[in-house]
Design a protein around this motif. Structure first.
Motif, short mmCIF file in Angstrom:
data_model
loop_
_atom_site.label_atom_id
_atom_site.label_comp_id
_atom_site.label_asym_id
_atom_site.label_seq_id
_atom_site.Cartn_x
_atom_site.Cartn_y
_atom_site.Cartn_z
N ARG A 187 21.12 5.19 45.70
CA ARG A 187 21.44 6.19 44.68
C ARG A 187 22.95 6.34 44.52
NH1 ARG A 187 17.81 11.20 46.69
NH2 ARG A 187 19.07 10.75 48.54
N GLY A 188 23.35 6.94 43.39
CA GLY A 188 24.75 7.23 43.17
C GLY A 188 25.40 6.22 42.25
N ALA A 189 26.75 6.29 42.17
CA ALA A 189 27.51 5.39 41.31
C ALA A 189 27.31 3.94 41.76
CB ALA A 189 29.00 5.76 41.35
N GLY A 190 27.09 3.08 40.78
CA GLY A 190 26.86 1.67 41.11
C GLY A 190 25.56 1.47 41.86
N ARG A 201 21.83 -1.07 45.79
CA ARG A 201 20.49 -1.54 46.16
C ARG A 201 20.52 -3.02 46.53
NH1 ARG A 201 15.80 1.68 43.80
NH2 ARG A 201 16.72 3.70 43.34
N ARG A 202 21.29 -3.79 45.79
CA ARG A 202 21.38 -5.21 46.10
C ARG A 202 22.08 -5.44 47.44
NH1 ARG A 202 23.64 -8.28 40.95
NH2 ARG A 202 23.38 -10.06 42.37
N VAL A 203 23.08 -4.62 47.74
CA VAL A 203 23.73 -4.73 49.05
C VAL A 203 22.73 -4.45 50.15
CG1 VAL A 203 25.40 -3.61 50.58
CG2 VAL A 203 26.07 -4.24 48.28
N VAL A 204 21.97 -3.36 50.00
CA VAL A 204 20.98 -2.99 51.02
C VAL A 204 19.95 -4.09 51.19
CG1 VAL A 204 19.13 -1.37 51.58
CG2 VAL A 204 21.31 -0.50 50.71
N LEU A 205 19.43 -4.60 50.08
CA LEU A 205 18.40 -5.63 50.16
C LEU A 205 18.94 -6.93 50.73
CD1 LEU A 205 15.44 -6.21 49.58
CD2 LEU A 205 16.09 -6.92 47.27
N ASN A 206 20.20 -7.25 50.41
CA ASN A 206 20.78 -8.49 50.91
C ASN A 206 21.05 -8.48 52.41
OD1 ASN A 206 20.73 -9.77 48.45
ND2 ASN A 206 22.86 -9.33 47.93
N THR A 207 21.02 -7.31 53.03
CA THR A 207 21.19 -7.28 54.49
C THR A 207 20.06 -8.04 55.18
OG1 THR A 207 20.02 -5.16 54.69
CG2 THR A 207 22.42 -5.10 54.44
N ILE A 208 18.88 -8.06 54.57
CA ILE A 208 17.75 -8.79 55.18
C ILE A 208 17.42 -10.06 54.41
CG2 ILE A 208 16.73 -6.72 56.20
CD1 ILE A 208 14.70 -6.71 53.87
N GLY A 209 18.18 -10.33 53.33
CA GLY A 209 17.87 -11.47 52.48
C GLY A 209 17.69 -12.79 53.21
N ARG A 268 26.05 -13.42 59.98
CA ARG A 268 26.42 -12.25 60.77
C ARG A 268 27.43 -11.34 60.07
NH1 ARG A 268 29.07 -16.64 62.51
NH2 ARG A 268 31.32 -16.53 62.92
N GLN A 269 28.03 -11.79 58.98
CA GLN A 269 29.10 -11.02 58.34
C GLN A 269 28.55 -9.80 57.59
OE1 GLN A 269 32.23 -11.72 58.96
NE2 GLN A 269 31.70 -13.57 60.11
N ARG A 270 29.42 -8.80 57.42
CA ARG A 270 29.05 -7.62 56.65
C ARG A 270 29.03 -7.94 55.16
NH1 ARG A 270 29.32 -2.69 59.45
NH2 ARG A 270 30.24 -2.84 61.54
N ILE A 271 28.27 -7.12 54.42
CA ILE A 271 28.15 -7.28 52.96
C ILE A 271 28.69 -6.03 52.30
CG2 ILE A 271 26.56 -7.71 51.05
CD1 ILE A 271 24.58 -8.78 53.18
N SER A 272 29.47 -6.20 51.24
CA SER A 272 29.97 -5.06 50.48
C SER A 272 29.62 -5.25 49.01
CB SER A 272 31.48 -4.91 50.65
OG SER A 272 32.16 -5.95 49.97
N MET A 273 29.84 -4.20 48.23
CA MET A 273 29.55 -4.30 46.79
C MET A 273 30.45 -5.32 46.10
SD MET A 273 28.40 -0.54 45.45
CE MET A 273 29.84 0.38 46.01
N ALA A 274 31.60 -5.60 46.71
CA ALA A 274 32.49 -6.61 46.13
C ALA A 274 31.90 -8.01 46.21
CB ALA A 274 33.84 -6.58 46.85
N HIS A 275 30.95 -8.21 47.11
CA HIS A 275 30.32 -9.52 47.27
C HIS A 275 29.17 -9.74 46.29
CE1 HIS A 275 31.77 -9.17 51.67
NE2 HIS A 275 32.61 -9.96 51.00
N ILE A 276 28.76 -8.70 45.56
CA ILE A 276 27.59 -8.80 44.71
C ILE A 276 27.99 -9.34 43.34
CG2 ILE A 276 25.69 -7.54 43.64
CD1 ILE A 276 25.54 -7.75 46.69
N PRO A 277 27.49 -10.52 42.91
CA PRO A 277 27.84 -11.08 41.61
C PRO A 277 27.03 -10.40 40.49
CG PRO A 277 26.30 -12.53 42.72
CD PRO A 277 26.60 -11.41 43.69
N PRO A 278 27.39 -10.65 39.26
CA PRO A 278 26.60 -10.11 38.13
C PRO A 278 25.17 -10.66 38.17
CG PRO A 278 28.74 -10.88 37.38
CD PRO A 278 28.58 -11.36 38.78
N PRO A 279 24.22 -9.95 37.58
CA PRO A 279 22.83 -10.44 37.55
C PRO A 279 22.73 -11.78 36.81
CG PRO A 279 22.93 -8.12 36.91
CD PRO A 279 24.35 -8.62 36.96
N ILE A 280 21.85 -12.64 37.30
CA ILE A 280 21.69 -13.95 36.67
C ILE A 280 20.25 -14.17 36.21
CG2 ILE A 280 23.57 -15.02 37.95
CD1 ILE A 280 21.47 -16.20 39.84
#
Length: 341
Positions: free
Chosen positions: A37-40, A45-53, A324-336
């Motif tokens: 929830r919240g801005a962005g 959500r994609r960051v959260v889901l990509n932790t287990i991707g 093992r690296q952390r994921i941030s919103m900066a790593h999330i590309p535009p939807p494809i």
């Protein structure tokens, strides 16, 4: 330790690995709507889901392996359990399939409505198994109405006793806490901060509910040595709270993983040497001896497991190391995904 006891330990270990690894997968799916929830929100959500991707599908292999080993080593246990718990397992499997489809196809179509439906599927497919596994484990300890023909004669409602319902609440809260700590461990920026705060909020109810169910289990069904497992469950959860509050996500995740593992040890230790007690007559209990395959079959399986298990475990450990690296919103590309219009 005899061959029957050894394979009971193997089955317990496989379920332990499944609940430790798939437990945080469930937690991530359960908490994704909250942390997304919240801005962005879409990027969150994609960051959260990509932790287990990279790992969620590999974690599910532990369940497939556990059920395969259960079928081969203890066919009577497998047959009675899956037939007697037919509807709960059917709901559980359908929910897991729903989660798989939702995760795999969420990014295939670039449409908010489509993604919202997939997110709902991920949530449903995470909450239902998280609860039902606790119900199943509770009934494995408590026992069900198994008759002389090794058939479960009780109805569906018999599986949802107060003890079983508390077991379902226990696994749901424990997996949610496990998932929150994992998200905090694997993310950066505000998602990490919010996940850490959520983990702290979940820790107290998780400690209370898990402690109550674990103590009930120990007092009603436990052995002398399973007091150690109970103590480890409570100690690990108590340690996880200050670690999460201090932002030590790696240690906190180790603590929640130890809590889940210790709870599984308590469950299987309380069952032993039964694998499915009968509430009709103890003479009808399924045990590691009357529910197993022949000793020769178990020996052949032991040699096969000796050579294959290290390879599988090593490969999965390598996967976790690579991602093992952390994921941030900066790593999330535009939807494809494909556009609907």
């Amino acid at each position: 330790m005899g061959i029957h006891e050894a394979w009971f330990v193997v089955i317990a270990f496989l379920f332990l690995g499944y609940f430790v690894l798939e437990g945080f997968d469930f937690g991530v799916g359960m908490l994704m709507p909250i942390l997304g929830r919240g801005a962005g929100s879409e990027k969150r959500r994609r960051v959260v889901l990509n932790t287990i991707g990279p790992v969620w599908d590999g974690n599910e292999v532990w369940l497939i392996t556990a059920l395969g080993a259960l079928f081969a080593a203890f066919p009577e246990w497998y047959a009675t359990l899956l037939s007697g718990f037919y509807l709960p397992f059917l709901v559980l499997i359908v929910s897991l399939i729903l989660r798989v489809c939702a995760i795999e196809y969420r990014g295939k179509i670039d449409d908010p409505v489509w993604r919202a439906r997939c997110d709902a599927g991920i949530g449903i497919g995470s909450w239902i198994p998280a609860v039902l596994w606790g119900v199943v484990l509770a009934n494995l300890i408590r026992g069900v109405a198994v008759d002389s023909d090794k058939q479960v004669t009780g109805g569906l409602l018999d599986l949802f006793s107060p003890y079983a319902l508390l077991g379902g609440l226990t696994t749901a809260l424990l997996f949610a806490l496990h998932g929150a700590v994992f998200i905090a461990l694997k993310t950066a920026d505000e998602v990490r901060v919010d996940a850490g705060k959520l983990a702290v909020s979940l820790a107290v109810p998780a400690v209370v509910v898990t402690g109550a169910w674990a103590l009930w289990t120990q007092l009603a069904y436990g052995k002398g040595w399973t007091w150690i497992a109970l103590g480890l469950v409570l100690a690990a959860l108590a340690i996880a709270l200050p670690l999460a509050r201090a932002g030590r996500e790696g240690w906190a995740f180790g603590a929640t993983a130890a809590a889940v593992a210790s709870l599984v040890v308590l469950v299987f230790g309380s069952m032993f040497p039964n694998v499915l007690p009968s509430t009709i007559d103890s003479a009808f209990d399924l045990t590691i001896h009357n529910a197993s395959s022949s000793a020769y079959t178990l020996r052949i399986m032991s040699w096969a497991a000796l050579f294959t298990a290290p390879v599988v475990i090593g490969y999965q450990a390598w996967t976790y190391w690579v991602f093992r690296q952390r994921i941030s919103m900066a790593h999330i590309p535009p939807p494809i995904g494909l556009r609907t219009r």
